[in-house]
Write an enzyme that holds these catalytic residues in place. Structure first.
Site, PDB file in Angstrom:
ATOM      1  N   GLU A   1      15.387  -9.935  -6.599  1.00 25.13           N
ATOM      2  CA  GLU A   1      15.669 -10.540  -7.679  1.00 25.13           C
ATOM      3  C   GLU A   1      16.931 -11.280  -7.854  1.00 25.13           C
ATOM      4  O   GLU A   1      17.328 -11.808  -8.210  1.00 25.13           O
ATOM      5  CB  GLU A   1      15.903  -8.795  -8.069  1.00 25.13           C
ATOM      6  CG  GLU A   1      16.812  -8.051  -7.612  1.00 25.13           C
ATOM      7  CD  GLU A   1      17.114  -6.774  -8.619  1.00 25.13           C
ATOM      8  OE1 GLU A   1      16.271  -7.227  -9.749  1.00 25.13           O
ATOM      9  OE2 GLU A   1      17.414  -6.115  -8.160  1.00 25.13           O
TER      10      GLU A   1
ATOM     11  N   ASN B   1      15.880  -2.867   2.026  1.00 26.79           N
ATOM     12  CA  ASN B   1      14.899  -3.555   1.366  1.00 26.79           C
ATOM     13  C   ASN B   1      13.258  -4.396   2.400  1.00 26.79           C
ATOM     14  O   ASN B   1      12.566  -5.285   1.496  1.00 26.79           O
ATOM     15  CB  ASN B   1      15.232  -4.933   0.703  1.00 26.79           C
ATOM     16  CG  ASN B   1      15.928  -4.481  -0.737  1.00 26.79           C
ATOM     17  OD1 ASN B   1      15.484  -3.205  -1.033  1.00 26.79           O
ATOM     18  ND2 ASN B   1      16.964  -5.197  -0.742  1.00 26.79           N
TER      19      ASN B   1
ATOM     20  N   VAL C   1       2.273  -1.961  -0.759  1.00 22.83           N
ATOM     21  CA  VAL C   1       2.299  -1.639   1.126  1.00 22.83           C
ATOM     22  C   VAL C   1       2.059   0.299   1.329  1.00 22.83           C
ATOM     23  O   VAL C   1       3.982  -0.015   1.244  1.00 22.83           O
ATOM     24  CB  VAL C   1       3.020  -2.824   1.223  1.00 22.83           C
ATOM     25  CG1 VAL C   1       2.739  -2.669   3.058  1.00 22.83           C
ATOM     26  CG2 VAL C   1       2.332  -4.410   0.623  1.00 22.83           C
TER      27      VAL C   1
ATOM     28  N   ASP D   1      12.702  -6.593  -3.594  1.00 23.96           N
ATOM     29  CA  ASP D   1      13.678  -7.022  -3.822  1.00 23.96           C
ATOM     30  C   ASP D   1      14.233  -8.359  -3.633  1.00 23.96           C
ATOM     31  O   ASP D   1      15.093  -8.670  -2.733  1.00 23.96           O
ATOM     32  CB  ASP D   1      14.748  -5.913  -3.207  1.00 23.96           C
ATOM     33  CG  ASP D   1      14.394  -4.666  -4.366  1.00 23.96           C
ATOM     34  OD1 ASP D   1      13.065  -4.500  -4.348  1.00 23.96           O
ATOM     35  OD2 ASP D   1      15.083  -3.635  -4.033  1.00 23.96           O
TER      36      ASP D   1
ATOM     37  N   ASP E   1      19.265 -10.040  -1.124  1.00 21.86           N
ATOM     38  CA  ASP E   1      19.692  -8.730  -0.660  1.00 21.86           C
ATOM     39  C   ASP E   1      19.071  -8.074   0.543  1.00 21.86           C
ATOM     40  O   ASP E   1      17.920  -7.564   0.763  1.00 21.86           O
ATOM     41  CB  ASP E   1      18.797  -7.678  -2.079  1.00 21.86           C
ATOM     42  CG  ASP E   1      19.459  -6.948  -2.135  1.00 21.86           C
ATOM     43  OD1 ASP E   1      20.266  -6.444  -0.755  1.00 21.86           O
ATOM     44  OD2 ASP E   1      19.049  -5.823  -2.747  1.00 21.86           O
TER      45      ASP E   1
END
Length: 365
Positions: free
Chosen positions: A254, A239, A125, A252, A234
């Site tokens: 994770e 992000n 993006v 992000d 996060d």
């Protein structure tokens, strides 16, 4: 961190070798396709790595792509485990059950053979991201140069992401993100952080400050953490890719987990304060009226009907979690000979002053 020390290395991998291996792998997934324009962004993080590339093919599933590659296990990783299938599944769940702008995931590769570790590919993006280095709270970047009204729009839109994420994902769809262990979701989350800390300091100097913070958490423990929801993990503006001042992609995942809503909110509040406090330390004004704790809490309550509770606990928890990550990064730098470990390991934590103030109950005034 960049204001006081050299930028830590983010990879030990050879970009040319990665490019060659990526091209070979892509041909097995999309016969006849070529990976062109492969680049490793300068802003590559310290955890999973990112490759950007375009697909050359008559009918590609996406032309512009981003690949998220688990950290090299031989490179003193920031986290002990990189579960790429979990991230891939999280993004699919969020895309299916919410209206958040999550990049479309294209392929998951669990075999470490092709690139040396598992990875997934998603549509890329375009847009702009508030920088971490130098932080967006410093002068000289697009967000700092924006008007108060533009930053307020970005703030409101970003808190809206959290509100919709927490409200829209059905609990049963997020059960795979429940952490192992005993007790409720919050207890399991904190227990996992304690285990992470023990992994970070194994064979190395322990942090008295971090251990004091864990003890203070117990004293502030919420009476009722509430029903857990899917947490982004996060949850910060660094992000998010923005189109102007509107979120265009949420990245992000994770650190995603099943946890109380306030775990995400505390992280959003504190990560901004981390950058702001650092900026003030170096003689600039920062952005004191942006992403303020009281405004974040009020916006979230208005959007969800849930008034954030026990935020002293959750902001301390965010600062503590960030401290453990920073300690690991510092020890990683020492491993590569980039820094020396001081006599007091607490000084490796850039925000040790604010974390200590939170432990003492004086940070928020």
């Amino acid at each position: 961190m960049a204001a006081t020390a050299p930028r830590p290395r983010t990879t030990t991998r050879d970009p040319e070798e990665l490019t060659r291996r990526l091209a070979a792998w892509l041909g097995t997934r999309l016969p006849g396709a070529k990976a062109v324009g492969v680049t490793v962004p300068e802003s590559n993080g310290l955890s999973s790595e990112t490759l950007l590339f375009d697909i050359e093919h008559p009918e590609p599933p996406a032309r512009a792509c981003a690949l998220r590659l688990a950290a090299d296990p031989a490179a003193y990783t920031v986290f002990p485990v990189y579960d790429m299938p979990r991230q891939y599944r999280t993004m699919r769940v969020v895309a299916e059950h919410t209206d958040l702008p999550v990049p479309k995931v294209l392929w998951l590769e669990e075999d470490p053979g092709p690139l040396g570790a598992s990875f997934f590919v998603m549509e890329r993006v375009e847009g702009r991201v508030p920088p971490d280095v130098m932080p967006y709270t410093y002068e000289g970047n697009w967000l700092h140069a924006a008007s108060d009204a533009e930053r307020e729009h970005l703030e409101a839109a970003t808190i809206g992401l959290l509100a919709r994420l927490h409200d829209q994902v059905p609990a049963k769809e997020a059960e795979f993100l429940a952490l192992a262990g005993e007790g409720d979701a919050l207890r399991r989350h904190v227990t996992a952080q304690r285990a992470y800390y023990e992994w970070v300091v194994a064979g190395l100097a322990r942090s008295p400050l971090i251990e004091d913070a864990f003890e203070r958490l117990e004293e502030l423990w919420p009476r009722d953490p509430g029903t857990p929801v899917l947490n982004w993990g996060d949850a910060r503006i660094g992000n998010v890719i923005y189109d102007g001042f509107e979120p265009a992609a949420v990245l992000d995942w994770e650190m995603a987990a099943l946890a109380p809503r306030e775990v995400d909110l505390g992280w959003t509040v504190y990560l901004h304060r981390f950058f702001h406090d650092l900026t003030v330390t170096f003689g600039q004004r920062g952005l004191p009226d942006f992403l303020r704790r009281d405004r974040i809490e009020a916006r979230y309550a208005n959007l969800t009907g849930h008034t954030p509770r026990d935020m002293d606990f959750y902001t301390l928890y965010a600062a503590l979690r960030h401290a453990v990550v920073m300690l690991r990064i510092a020890y990683r730098q020492a491993y590569f000979g980039e820094v020396d470990v001081p006599a007091d390991p607490d000084t490796l934590i850039l925000h040790h002053g604010s974390l200590r103030a939170m432990v003492q109950g004086s940070y928020w005034g």
